[in-house]
Design an enzyme around this catalytic site. Structure first.
Site, PDB file in Angstrom:
ATOM      1  N   SER A 185      13.470   4.428   2.925  1.00 42.61           N
ATOM      2  CA  SER A 185      12.975   5.121   1.726  1.00 42.61           C
ATOM      3  C   SER A 185      13.976   6.163   1.222  1.00 42.61           C
ATOM      4  O   SER A 185      14.777   6.695   1.986  1.00 42.61           O
ATOM      5  CB  SER A 185      11.655   5.822   2.023  1.00 42.61           C
ATOM      6  OG  SER A 185      10.725   4.935   2.578  1.00 42.61           O
TER       7      SER A 185
HETATM    8  N1  SAH Z   1       9.228   4.382   6.582  1.00 45.64           N
HETATM    9  C1  SAH Z   1      10.343   3.485   6.404  1.00 45.64           C
HETATM   10  C2  SAH Z   1      10.255   2.728   5.110  1.00 45.64           C
HETATM   11  C3  SAH Z   1      10.534   1.292   5.331  1.00 45.64           C
HETATM   12  S1  SAH Z   1      10.142   0.211   3.996  1.00 45.64           S
HETATM   13  C4  SAH Z   1      11.641   4.232   6.532  1.00 45.64           C
HETATM   14  O1  SAH Z   1      11.643   5.455   6.574  1.00 45.64           O
HETATM   15  O2  SAH Z   1      12.687   3.589   6.650  1.00 45.64           O
HETATM   16  C5  SAH Z   1       8.520  -0.330   4.441  1.00 45.64           C
HETATM   17  C6  SAH Z   1       8.366  -1.043   5.770  1.00 45.64           C
HETATM   18  O3  SAH Z   1       7.017  -1.494   5.835  1.00 45.64           O
HETATM   19  C7  SAH Z   1       9.242  -2.264   5.981  1.00 45.64           C
HETATM   20  O4  SAH Z   1       9.976  -2.129   7.167  1.00 45.64           O
HETATM   21  C8  SAH Z   1       8.237  -3.415   6.080  1.00 45.64           C
HETATM   22  O5  SAH Z   1       8.625  -4.440   6.975  1.00 45.64           O
HETATM   23  C9  SAH Z   1       6.988  -2.703   6.552  1.00 45.64           C
HETATM   24  N2  SAH Z   1       5.742  -3.399   6.249  1.00 45.64           N
HETATM   25  C10 SAH Z   1       5.414  -4.074   5.130  1.00 45.64           C
HETATM   26  N3  SAH Z   1       4.177  -4.577   5.230  1.00 45.64           N
HETATM   27  C11 SAH Z   1       3.702  -4.210   6.447  1.00 45.64           C
HETATM   28  C12 SAH Z   1       2.480  -4.446   7.140  1.00 45.64           C
HETATM   29  N4  SAH Z   1       1.479  -5.171   6.606  1.00 45.64           N
HETATM   30  N5  SAH Z   1       2.343  -3.924   8.372  1.00 45.64           N
HETATM   31  C13 SAH Z   1       3.326  -3.193   8.940  1.00 45.64           C
HETATM   32  N6  SAH Z   1       4.511  -2.947   8.332  1.00 45.64           N
HETATM   33  C14 SAH Z   1       4.699  -3.458   7.107  1.00 45.64           C
END
Ligand code: SAH
Length: 218
Positions: A70
């Site tokens: 993010s």
């Molecule tokens: N908090 C993270 C943001 C990553 S982007 C950071 O600081 O880097 C969002 C993440 O959510 C991705 O890694 C994606 O694989 C995950 N994601 C998407 N749908 C999901 C679900 N249903 N359950 C768990 N994780 C999920």
């Protein structure tokens, strides 16, 4: 842990991090605790080395598997919303991704559970958070649509991927008085950073914070 370049040089140095923090202040992030924590966390270790020189730009960057770490502004904003009022002790994060948001939250809460659906991302963030010394963050490979019932109820839940609608399972795992910070909306339309407060067993108070751009819930 010695193999990790925590200090960084040049584009990943403390000077680069300080500039990012100034930029966040200009974008009106006010919580000094959050700014101080983000000033210290080596964001360049949470992404592929190919992107490390851009780690302290205020932008989302690819972390593989079609996912992104993010934008720092968004991490700071969501953390501010989560910590507003009383600091939550037991927290759940949906979407561990790189583990960066978890590291920021881990500095404030007693116990953070974080779930990630993509196995290689789960493994990488689990290992990195451990190597960086976080012992109050529990990583799990799981589908966040179901929350993480094993450690419920939570004081707060944060989702870092956007579902079309708030998953009811997450609301069920909140304590009364707890809050959920979540981007809501379809991929190619405006998503709204939403704060849902659980006011009673079956009552909620919903507020829109601001427009955001997130990867969709899988
Ligand atoms: N908090 C993270 C943001 C990553 S982007 C950071 O600081 O880097 C969002 C993440 O959510 C991705 O890694 C994606 O694989 C995950 N994601 C998407 N749908 C999901 C679900 N249903 N359950 C768990 N994780 C999920």
């Amino acid at each position: 842990m010695s193999k990790l370049d925590i200090e960084g040089v040049g584009m990943t140095s403390q000077r680069a991090r300080d500039r990012l923090i100034q930029e966040l202040e200009q974008k009106s992030i006010k919580h000094s605790g959050i700014l101080n924590v983000m000033r210290k966390i080596p964001r360049h270790l949470f992404m592929d080395t190919a992107f490390a020189t851009r780690a302290y730009e205020d932008t989302a960057l690819p972390i593989g598997h079609g996912q992104t770490i993010s934008q720092p502004y968004t991490v700071a904003k969501m953390t501010e919303l989560l910590l507003e009022g009383s600091t939550p002790e037991y927290v759940l994060e949906i979407g561990t991704g790189s583990g960066y948001q978890a590291a920021v939250l881990g500095a404030f809460v007693k116990e953070l559970h974080t779930v990630e659906i993509i196995e290689p991302l789960y493994r990488r963030s689990r290992d990195l958070l451990y190597d960086l010394g976080y012992r109050n963050i529990r990583t799990h490979r799981s589908d966040g649509n179901w929350g993480w019932a094993q450690a419920a109820p939570y004081d707060a839940i944060i989702a870092t991927a956007a579902p079309d609608e708030v998953p009811s399972e997450l609301l069920g795992q909140l304590k009364i008085g707890g809050k959920l910070v979540i981007p809501v909306g379809k991929q190619n339309s405006a998503q709204m950073l939403t704060v849902v407060e659980k006011t009673g067993e079956n009552s909620w108070d919903k507020k829109m914070a601001e427009a955001v751009q997130f990867v969709p819930f899988v």
